[in-house]
Design an enzyme around this catalytic site. Structure first.
Site, PDB file in Angstrom:
ATOM      1  N   HIS A  72      -2.229   2.293   7.578  1.00  0.00           N
ATOM      2  CA  HIS A  72      -0.960   1.685   7.179  1.00  0.00           C
ATOM      3  C   HIS A  72      -0.441   2.375   5.914  1.00  0.00           C
ATOM      4  O   HIS A  72      -1.205   2.993   5.164  1.00  0.00           O
ATOM      5  CB  HIS A  72      -1.160   0.194   6.909  1.00  0.00           C
ATOM      6  CG  HIS A  72      -1.324  -0.625   8.152  1.00  0.00           C
ATOM      7  ND1 HIS A  72      -1.273  -1.994   8.161  1.00  0.00           N
ATOM      8  CD2 HIS A  72      -1.547  -0.261   9.437  1.00  0.00           C
ATOM      9  CE1 HIS A  72      -1.446  -2.442   9.401  1.00  0.00           C
ATOM     10  NE2 HIS A  72      -1.620  -1.410  10.190  1.00  0.00           N
ATOM     11  N   GLU A  81       0.334   1.355   3.032  1.00  0.00           N
ATOM     12  CA  GLU A  81      -0.318   0.981   1.769  1.00  0.00           C
ATOM     13  C   GLU A  81      -1.614   1.768   1.567  1.00  0.00           C
ATOM     14  O   GLU A  81      -1.929   2.207   0.453  1.00  0.00           O
ATOM     15  CB  GLU A  81      -0.646  -0.522   1.758  1.00  0.00           C
ATOM     16  CG  GLU A  81       0.568  -1.435   1.776  1.00  0.00           C
ATOM     17  CD  GLU A  81       0.983  -1.819   3.188  1.00  0.00           C
ATOM     18  OE1 GLU A  81       0.811  -0.993   4.118  1.00  0.00           O
ATOM     19  OE2 GLU A  81       1.491  -2.943   3.390  1.00  0.00           O
ATOM     20  N   CYS A 100      -0.011  -6.559   5.475  1.00  0.00           N
ATOM     21  CA  CYS A 100      -0.786  -7.338   6.433  1.00  0.00           C
ATOM     22  C   CYS A 100      -2.053  -7.845   5.742  1.00  0.00           C
ATOM     23  O   CYS A 100      -2.351  -7.469   4.604  1.00  0.00           O
ATOM     24  CB  CYS A 100      -1.138  -6.493   7.651  1.00  0.00           C
ATOM     25  SG  CYS A 100      -2.460  -5.313   7.327  1.00  0.00           S
ATOM     26  N   CYS A 152      -4.303  -4.976   4.546  1.00  0.00           N
ATOM     27  CA  CYS A 152      -3.826  -4.277   3.346  1.00  0.00           C
ATOM     28  C   CYS A 152      -3.911  -5.182   2.123  1.00  0.00           C
ATOM     29  O   CYS A 152      -4.235  -4.716   1.025  1.00  0.00           O
ATOM     30  CB  CYS A 152      -2.397  -3.788   3.565  1.00  0.00           C
ATOM     31  SG  CYS A 152      -2.335  -2.412   4.729  1.00  0.00           S
TER      32      CYS A 152
END
Lengths: 314, 185
Positions: B58, B60, B94, B97
Site C-alpha cells: 500500500h 503508506e 487500512c 497500515c
C-alpha cells in the site's frame, strides 16, 4: 491426539455469545379449537417481523393452563394500549401481558438450549459450525498433516532464534497440492519493524509468483519460497496472492499481519500461541470482522504446548 | 488546529492527490501518500499491489520504506525522523497500515476520505487509537480527516469503474476458459 484436543476454531462472537432477550406481549388462548383462526388473524394484524425465529404459540409449562401466543413486540410507552386494541379485535384472546423472548435466532445448539428456556424457537443447525464446535471438523489424517506443517513453522521459529530474531515461524501451504509455497520467520530484529513473520511470508508468496518486494539477506538462508519455471509461472497465472492457501504460524498474528492476510485473501490460518495484541481472536477477530471484504477460517492452539515454550521467557 | 497548520495540510494533500492520480495511470488503486518532516517531503508512495503481486504494498508502506532509505543515506536516526513527521494520504489508512504506522511511531496522520472497506482509523475498526495495542504496536496516533475528501473518492470511483487487471476472473469466466482449454495453446 493432543492436536485434536487443542485445535480450536476461532468463531465470530455471534456464535458464542449468550442469548439476548427482548420483551413482547403475549396472551392466553382460552379455547384450543380457536387456535388456527387466531393464528391467521394475528399473522395479518401483527406479523412477527424480526422475530421470525419465534414459534408463535407455546403450550404453557403448567398442566391444564391455556396456550400462549405472541401478540406483538412493544414499541413505545403507549404500546400496551395499541396491543389491547388488537387483542379486542381478535376473539378468544385473554389480556395481553409481557414476557421475555430470545431477540435473535439461535446459531448453535448451546444457544438453542438457552433460547428455549425463554420461548420455543426454530433452529436450523449449521453443520459446519457444529462440527467446528464439537472438534470433529478435521479427520485424523488431516490433523496429522496440520501437525506436520505446524512443526515446520516451529522449526523456522527456532531457526530465526539462532539468527537473533524473535522466534516466530510461518509456513504457507497449498492445501490441495500440498506444496510448500513459503517458509518464513520474523525479521524485526534485523532492523525493519514491519518485517513480522507473516509479512515476510506474504512477500515470499509474491516472490513465488514472480513478484515480491523485499530482498532478504543471505544470512537468513532458511527463508524459502516455491520456485517455478517461467512456463509454469505463465500456466499457473490463476494464482492470485494467497487465495486458497493455508498459513501456519507459531503465534497469533497482530492486527497489521491479520489485515495483510485479509488483503492477500488467505484461505485458512492455523496458529499455536495466543497473544494479547493478536487480531485473530484476542484483541480483534479480523478474519470474521463484518465490513471487511474477505473472511477466512482460523484455528488456534495448534501444537500449543510446543509453541508456548517459544514464548515462555518473553 | 492552527490556521497556518491547516493551509499546510491543504498544500501537502494536493501533492498526495497528484500521486494518487499517477497510481491510477499505472492501473494501481489510486491512493497517494507522502511523509513530511519539517516542511520537507521525505517519502512518497502509491499503491504497488498489482506490480509486486504483494497485497501489502500500500502507498503508506511504500512511503515508510522511502523514509527508511533516506535515513540510511543521510545517517539519520529512523525513530527520531518518524516521530517528528506527518503522513498525508488521500484515503483513510487500512487496518494493516494503521498498525504499521503505530509501529513506526508516526504521531499524526492527515487523510482525505473514509475507507469503508478496510479503514483502520475508525471506519471499520479503530487501530489508530486503541490503547490496548500500545504494548504490541506502540503509541496511538492522531488523525485529521476530510481534506479533499471528494477528490479522493472520485479517483477511487474512476478506478473501480474500470476493472482491476489483476483481480481473479469470475467463476463464470473460468468455466468458459476451462471448457475451451483444448483451443488454448
Amino acid at each position: 491426539m493432543t492436536a485434536k484436543a487443542r485445535l480450536e476454531a476461532v468463531l465470530a462472537d455471534k456464535f458464542i455469545q449468550n442469548v439476548d432477550t427482548c420483551d413482547v406481549f403475549i396472551a392466553n388462548i382460552a379455547d384450543k379449537k380457536q387456535t388456527s383462526r387466531i393464528m391467521r388473524q394475528l399473522s395479518e394484524l401483527c406479523p412477527l417481523e424480526k422475530l421470525q425465529h419465534l414459534k408463535r404459540i407455546r403450550a404453557s409449562t403448567e398442566k391444564g393452563m391455556p396456550l400462549q401466543i405472541v401478540v406483538h413486540k412493544p414499541i413505545g410507552p403507549d404500546s400496551y394500549q395499541a396491543v389491547l386494541e388488537i387483542v379486542k379485535t381478535v376473539e378468544g384472546l385473554g389480556k395481553p401481558y409481557l414476557a421475555k423472548v430470545p431477540s435473535t435466532p439461535p446459531l448453535t445448539r448451546l444457544q438453542y438450549n438457552e433460547a428455549v428456556k425463554y420461548w420455543p424457537v426454530n433452529f436450523h443447525e449449521d453443520k459446519e459450525i457444529a462440527s467446528m464446535i464439537s472438534g470433529k471438523y478435521f479427520t485424523d489424517p488431516e490433523l496429522l498433516e496440520i501437525k506436520q506443517f505446524m512443526k515446520m513453522a516451529i522449526k523456522l521459529a527456532h531457526a530465526g532464534k539462532t539468527r537473533d530474531q524473535i522466534p516466530i515461524g510461518a509456513v504457507v501451504v497449498n492445501p490441495i497440492s500440498k506444496e510448500i509455497i513459503a517458509e518464513a520467520y520474523d525479521l524485526r530484529q534485523a532492523g525493519y519493524a514491519l518485517q513480522h513473520a507473516v509479512m515476510v511470508a506474504v512477500d515470499l508468496v509474491a516472490h513465488s509468483q514472480g513478484g515480491g518486494m523485499w530482498n532478504f539477506d543471505e544470512i537468513f538462508c532458511e527463508l524459502r519460497h516455491l520456485k517455478r519455471s517461467a512456463t509454469e509461472n505463465t500456466e499457473s497465472s490463476s494464482e492470485y496472492l494467497c487465495t486458497g492457501y493455508d498459513l501456519y504460524v507459531t503465534q497469533e498474528p497482530c492486527v497489521m499481519c491479520s489485515m495483510a492476510l485479509v488483503h492477500s485473501r488467505i484461505g485458512r490460518v492455523f496458529y499455536g500461541s495466543s497473544n494479547s495484541g493478536g487480531a485473530l481472536g484476542s484483541s480483534y477477530k479480523v478474519h470474521c470482522q463484518s465490513g471487511f471484504n474477505h473472511h477466512f477460517l482460523v484455528f488456534k492452539g495448534c501444537l500449543q504446548e510446543q509453541t508456548d515454550k517459544l514464548y515462555d521467557d518473553s | 488546529m492552527h490556521q497556518e497548520d491547516e493551509s499546510h495540510h491543504i498544500v501537502w494533500m494536493k501533492t498526495a492527490l497528484c500521486l494518487a492520480q499517477k497510481a491510477l495511470e499505472q492501473q494501481e488503486v489510486p491512493v497517494g501518500c507522502l511523509i513530511v518532516n519539517k516542511d520537507r517531503i521525505i517519502g512518497t508512495g502509491g499503491n504497488e499491489v498489482n506490480r509486486t503481486k504483494n497485497a501489502t504494498r500500500h502507498a503508506e508502506i511504500i512511503a515508510i520504506e522511502e523514509v527508511r532509505d533516506l535515513c540510511r543515506r543521510e545517517c539519520l536516526v529512523e525513530r527520531d525522523v518518524f516521530s517528528t513527521s506527518i503522513l498525508y494520504v488521500t484515503v483513510e489508512p487500512c487496518a494493516m497500515c494503521a498498525g504499521a504506522l503505530r509501529q513506526m511511531g508516526l504521531p499524526l496522520v492527515v487523510y482525505g476520505c473514509d475507507n469503508d472497506r478496510f479503514g483502520g482509523c475508525g471506519s471499520v475498526i479503530d487501530v489508530a487509537s486503541n490503547p490496548a495495542l500500545t504494548d504490541s504496536l506502540g503509541p496511538c496516533f492522531d488523525t485529521i480527516k476530510g481534506i479533499f475528501s471528494n477528490e479522493a473518492v472520485d479517483l477511487l470511483k474512476n478506478f473501480y469503474k474500470g476493472e482491476n487487471p489483476n483481480a481473479p476472473n469470475s467463476k463464470r469466466k473460468l468455466k468458459v476458459v476451462e471448457g475451451q482449454e483444448s483451443n488454448h495453446k
